[in-house]
Each structure stands twice: as structure tokens, then as C-alpha cells.
Design a protein around this motif. Structure first.
Motif, PDB file in Angstrom:
ATOM      1  N   TYR A 241     -34.366  16.781 -28.846  1.00  9.49           N
ATOM      2  CA  TYR A 241     -34.221  16.140 -27.541  1.00  9.49           C
ATOM      3  C   TYR A 241     -33.661  14.727 -27.751  1.00  9.49           C
ATOM      4  O   TYR A 241     -34.095  13.994 -28.630  1.00  9.49           O
ATOM      5  N   GLY A 242     -32.659  14.403 -26.941  1.00 11.81           N
ATOM      6  CA  GLY A 242     -31.951  13.135 -27.099  1.00 11.81           C
ATOM      7  C   GLY A 242     -30.683  13.281 -27.907  1.00 11.81           C
ATOM      8  O   GLY A 242     -29.890  12.342 -28.008  1.00 11.81           O
ATOM      9  N   GLY A 243     -30.480  14.479 -28.496  1.00 11.99           N
ATOM     10  CA  GLY A 243     -29.320  14.707 -29.349  1.00 11.99           C
ATOM     11  C   GLY A 243     -28.021  14.863 -28.573  1.00 11.99           C
ATOM     12  O   GLY A 243     -28.017  15.201 -27.386  1.00 11.99           O
ATOM     13  N   TYR A 244     -26.923  14.629 -29.274  1.00 15.73           N
ATOM     14  CA  TYR A 244     -25.598  14.660 -28.663  1.00 15.73           C
ATOM     15  C   TYR A 244     -24.767  15.816 -29.206  1.00 15.73           C
ATOM     16  O   TYR A 244     -24.759  16.078 -30.422  1.00 15.73           O
ATOM     17  N   LEU A 245     -24.047  16.494 -28.303  1.00 13.64           N
ATOM     18  CA  LEU A 245     -23.105  17.544 -28.666  1.00 13.64           C
ATOM     19  C   LEU A 245     -21.695  17.066 -28.366  1.00 13.64           C
ATOM     20  O   LEU A 245     -21.397  16.632 -27.248  1.00 13.64           O
ATOM     21  N   PHE A 246     -20.812  17.150 -29.367  1.00 18.65           N
ATOM     22  CA  PHE A 246     -19.401  16.805 -29.205  1.00 18.65           C
ATOM     23  C   PHE A 246     -18.574  18.084 -29.276  1.00 18.65           C
ATOM     24  O   PHE A 246     -18.674  18.838 -30.244  1.00 18.65           O
ATOM     25  N   VAL A 247     -17.754  18.333 -28.258  1.00 19.34           N
ATOM     26  CA  VAL A 247     -16.834  19.468 -28.267  1.00 19.34           C
ATOM     27  C   VAL A 247     -15.408  18.918 -28.202  1.00 19.34           C
ATOM     28  O   VAL A 247     -15.206  17.706 -28.082  1.00 19.34           O
ATOM     29  N   GLY A 248     -14.421  19.799 -28.308  1.00 23.97           N
ATOM     30  CA  GLY A 248     -13.033  19.347 -28.302  1.00 23.97           C
ATOM     31  C   GLY A 248     -12.603  18.828 -26.931  1.00 23.97           C
ATOM     32  O   GLY A 248     -13.152  19.226 -25.894  1.00 23.97           O
ATOM     33  N   GLN A 249     -11.614  17.954 -26.906  1.00 21.37           N
ATOM     34  CA  GLN A 249     -11.147  17.376 -25.649  1.00 21.37           C
ATOM     35  C   GLN A 249     -10.585  18.436 -24.704  1.00 21.37           C
ATOM     36  O   GLN A 249     -10.565  18.235 -23.485  1.00 21.37           O
ATOM     37  N   SER A 250     -10.129  19.556 -25.248  1.00 21.77           N
ATOM     38  CA  SER A 250      -9.616  20.627 -24.395  1.00 21.77           C
ATOM     39  C   SER A 250     -10.711  21.619 -24.014  1.00 21.77           C
ATOM     40  O   SER A 250     -10.436  22.631 -23.365  1.00 21.77           O
ATOM     41  N   GLU A 251     -11.948  21.318 -24.408  1.00 16.09           N
ATOM     42  CA  GLU A 251     -13.079  22.203 -24.126  1.00 16.09           C
ATOM     43  C   GLU A 251     -14.039  21.520 -23.158  1.00 16.09           C
ATOM     44  O   GLU A 251     -14.084  20.297 -23.072  1.00 16.09           O
ATOM     45  N   SER A 252     -14.821  22.322 -22.458  1.00 19.86           N
ATOM     46  CA  SER A 252     -15.832  21.760 -21.561  1.00 19.86           C
ATOM     47  C   SER A 252     -16.951  22.771 -21.371  1.00 19.86           C
ATOM     48  O   SER A 252     -16.785  23.960 -21.633  1.00 19.86           O
ATOM     49  N   LEU A 253     -18.101  22.273 -20.936  1.00 22.41           N
ATOM     50  CA  LEU A 253     -19.239  23.124 -20.638  1.00 22.41           C
ATOM     51  C   LEU A 253     -19.375  23.271 -19.129  1.00 22.41           C
ATOM     52  O   LEU A 253     -19.044  22.340 -18.379  1.00 22.41           O
ATOM     53  N   ASN A 254     -19.854  24.415 -18.697  1.00 20.92           N
ATOM     54  CA  ASN A 254     -20.096  24.638 -17.267  1.00 20.92           C
ATOM     55  C   ASN A 254     -21.332  23.849 -16.859  1.00 20.92           C
ATOM     56  O   ASN A 254     -22.451  24.190 -17.217  1.00 20.92           O
ATOM     57  N   ARG A 255     -21.137  22.778 -16.133  1.00 24.68           N
ATOM     58  CA  ARG A 255     -22.246  21.878 -15.805  1.00 24.68           C
ATOM     59  C   ARG A 255     -23.264  22.519 -14.864  1.00 24.68           C
ATOM     60  O   ARG A 255     -24.390  22.045 -14.747  1.00 24.68           O
ATOM     61  N   ASP A 256     -22.884  23.603 -14.197  1.00 27.16           N
ATOM     62  CA  ASP A 256     -23.809  24.285 -13.293  1.00 27.16           C
ATOM     63  C   ASP A 256     -24.776  25.199 -14.043  1.00 27.16           C
ATOM     64  O   ASP A 256     -25.843  25.525 -13.518  1.00 27.16           O
ATOM     65  N   THR A 257     -24.409  25.601 -15.244  1.00 25.88           N
ATOM     66  CA  THR A 257     -25.245  26.568 -15.962  1.00 25.88           C
ATOM     67  C   THR A 257     -25.818  26.041 -17.278  1.00 25.88           C
ATOM     68  O   THR A 257     -26.866  26.497 -17.720  1.00 25.88           O
ATOM     69  N   THR A 258     -25.146  25.087 -17.909  1.00 30.31           N
ATOM     70  CA  THR A 258     -25.618  24.615 -19.209  1.00 30.31           C
ATOM     71  C   THR A 258     -26.850  23.730 -19.068  1.00 30.31           C
ATOM     72  O   THR A 258     -27.035  23.036 -18.067  1.00 30.31           O
ATOM     73  N   ARG A 259     -27.688  23.751 -20.091  1.00 32.34           N
ATOM     74  CA  ARG A 259     -28.865  22.874 -20.132  1.00 32.34           C
ATOM     75  C   ARG A 259     -28.507  21.478 -20.632  1.00 32.34           C
ATOM     76  O   ARG A 259     -29.284  20.541 -20.502  1.00 32.34           O
ATOM     77  N   PHE A 260     -27.324  21.334 -21.227  1.00 33.68           N
ATOM     78  CA  PHE A 260     -26.866  20.019 -21.662  1.00 33.68           C
ATOM     79  C   PHE A 260     -26.478  19.161 -20.455  1.00 33.68           C
ATOM     80  O   PHE A 260     -26.009  19.678 -19.434  1.00 33.68           O
ATOM     81  N   LYS A 261     -26.643  17.869 -20.596  1.00 33.19           N
ATOM     82  CA  LYS A 261     -26.238  16.929 -19.559  1.00 33.19           C
ATOM     83  C   LYS A 261     -24.923  16.255 -19.947  1.00 33.19           C
ATOM     84  O   LYS A 261     -24.746  15.833 -21.088  1.00 33.19           O
TER      85      LYS A 261
END
Length: 271
Positions: A241-261
Motif C-alpha cells: 500500500y502506497g506503492g507506485y505502478l509505472f506503465v508506458g506512455q501509450s498505455e493506460s488503466l481503466n480508471r472505472d475498474t482498476t483498484r489503482f488510483k
């Protein structure tokens, strides 16, 4: 050139997706054919059916290793998407250095390719910690599914052109001359990175402790939505908890479904 039938392409594409998550669309047929031609010729095979039979029946591991090396594209460079490294230096490290009580900083480069990303992270951490480095366990875990790129990464030898984007004082402090055109990372930085072969599709989690930061950049572009969602869920479970996830600039997470903020473009946090 040996041609590939619809059924043969489907067999190989389904195999790669099932085992490695890589989704090969129909337009990748020429790429598959071209990259595997040498294998068929070398083994005196007459068709891709012969190749697939060899692939699924080989017990030595050689066939799988060759397939992975042929099908993965390992394009990377030092300071790629530099804003991520600046954020890691200016925001992530200051937070965790104060929050971690046992001085065990855990950072994972989850698709490390030829090593530029994890070595950059190791240099940032070394510079940030300074004289305190010796009292921290701050090794970077770097994983990939390709033996070929892992071997390159472990050597730590790069052309002088490749290290050009790095700060000049890093070149002086962290690199030694290898030959007229190449430099090699010094042992201090090379020893700060632990390389392991790991398939991101592996449902089991072989790591004992959770991570404070995970870099999983420019790999999910090869996955379909279902595979991507499953991977993101596993990464969430593997993070403190408090950790950071870095993905590629051309990638994104679905903010409606992911648990990441969402934090900023291509950066997310477990809160």
C-alpha cells in the motif's frame, strides 16, 4: 519461403497468447512467418505444422526459448520516458525512504529487456541514498521472458551512443571504458540489479515480499483487454500500500475498474 496456412497461424498465435499473453492479430502473420523461417530451415522442416509439433513436444526448453526470443520486440533505451525517472527520484524515493522502517526498498523492473531501465533505476537510487546506500537493501529486481536480452543486460556493456542521454557525471561515476566504442557499468551498479527470467502470465507469485514500485512499461500494448486486466490485478496484489505502478506512455488503466488510483499520465498508486 515456407508459407503459413490459416490453421497453422492460429495454432501458433493461440499458443503464444495462452502461454505469454501476446496477442498476435492477423496483420502479424508476415512477422511470424519471417521470424520463424530460419528455425524451419535449420531443422529441415517442410511446414509450420512440423514446427508446431516440434514446439509442443520439445522437452529441452530450447523450442520455447527460441520462440520467445523471436516473437518479442525489445526496443528500449536509457532515460526512455524520462518523466517517470524524475518522478521516481523526486516523489517516490523521498516518500519511501521515510516510510520504510526496515531499510528494505523493493523495486521491480517487470519487463527489463536489455537492462537500460533497471540500471537507470539503480543509478538513481545510488545517487539518492549516497553514503546511506550501504545500510539499505535497495537492489532492483529485473525480469524478462527472453533469455537473449537477459544475457545482454547481465553483461552491462552498451555503446557510447546508447549512454549519451545519461548525465555526464553518471557516465564518469558509473561506467568504465570497455573498448573504443563501448562502455561497461561498474560492478557496484551491476551488483545492484538482480536478473531473473519470469513470465508475466505466470499465475503463481514467486516473490516473498511486496514491492514499493513496479515499472511495467510498454509490454501491455501486446495484450488484449482481458489479459491486461488480469495482469494489473496481479501487480496490485504484489504491491505494498502506497506503492507506485509505472506503465508506458501509450498505455493506460481503466480508471472505472482498476483498484489503482491515477496519479499522472502512465503513473498509478495503490492506496
Amino acid at each position: 519461403m515456407i508459407t503459413i496456412t490459416n490453421q497453422e497461424f492460429k495454432q501458433i498465435a493461440d499458443f503464444i497468447k495462452a502461454h505469454y499473453g501476446i496477442y498476435l492479430k492477423e496483420e502479424k502473420r508476415a512477422l511470424v512467418t519471417g521470424r520463424l523461417q530460419q528455425v524451419l530451415v535449420k531443422r529441415n522442416m517442410n511446414s509450420f505444422t512440423d514446427y508446431f509439433d516440434y514446439l509442443v513436444n520439445d522437452r529441452s526448453g530450447e523450442a520455447i526459448t527460441t520462440l520467445v526470443d523471436k516473437m518479442t520486440t525489445n526496443h528500449t533505451f536509457f532515460m526512455r520516458e524520462a518523466a517517470h525517472f524524475h518522478f521516481f527520484r523526486d516523489q517516490v524515493l523521498p516518500f519511501w525512504i521515510h516510510a520504510i522502517k526496515d531499510r528494505d526498498l523493493r523495486v521491480w523492473s517487470a519487463a527489463c529487456s536489455s537492462g537500460e531501465e533497471p540500471y537507470t533505476l539503480a543509478m538513481i537510487i545510488d545517487e539518492f541514498l549516497g553514503k546511506e546506500q550501504a545500510s539499505w537493501d535497495s537492489k532492483v529486481l529485473a525480469t524478462d521472458i527472453s533469455n537473449a536480452v537477459l544475457d545482454v543486460a547481465k553483461d552491462g556493456v552498451y555503446s557510447n551512443e546508447k549512454i549519451e542521454p545519461l548525465p555526464n557525471h553518471w557516465k564518469i561515476q558509473y561506467f568504465n571504458r570497455h573498448d573504443a566504442d563501448h562502455s561497461v557499468l561498474n560492478n557496484r551498479i551491476r551488483n545492484q540489479v538482480i536478473y531473473r527470467k519470469y513470465n508475466l502470465m505466470d499465475k503463481s507469485i514467486p516473490f516473498k515480499k511486496k514491492f514499493h514500485a513496479i515499472f511495467c512499461r510498454n509490454v501491455m500494448i501486446y495484450f488484449d483487454n482481458e489479459t491486461k486486466t488480469e495482469l494489473i490485478d496481479r501487480l496490485y496484489d504484489m504491491m505494498e500500500y502506497g506503492g507506485y505502478l509505472f506503465v508506458g506512455q501509450s498505455e493506460s488503466l481503466n480508471r472505472d475498474t482498476t483498484r489503482f488510483k491515477y496519479v499522472m499520465p502512465a503513473v498509478y498508486r495503490k492506496l
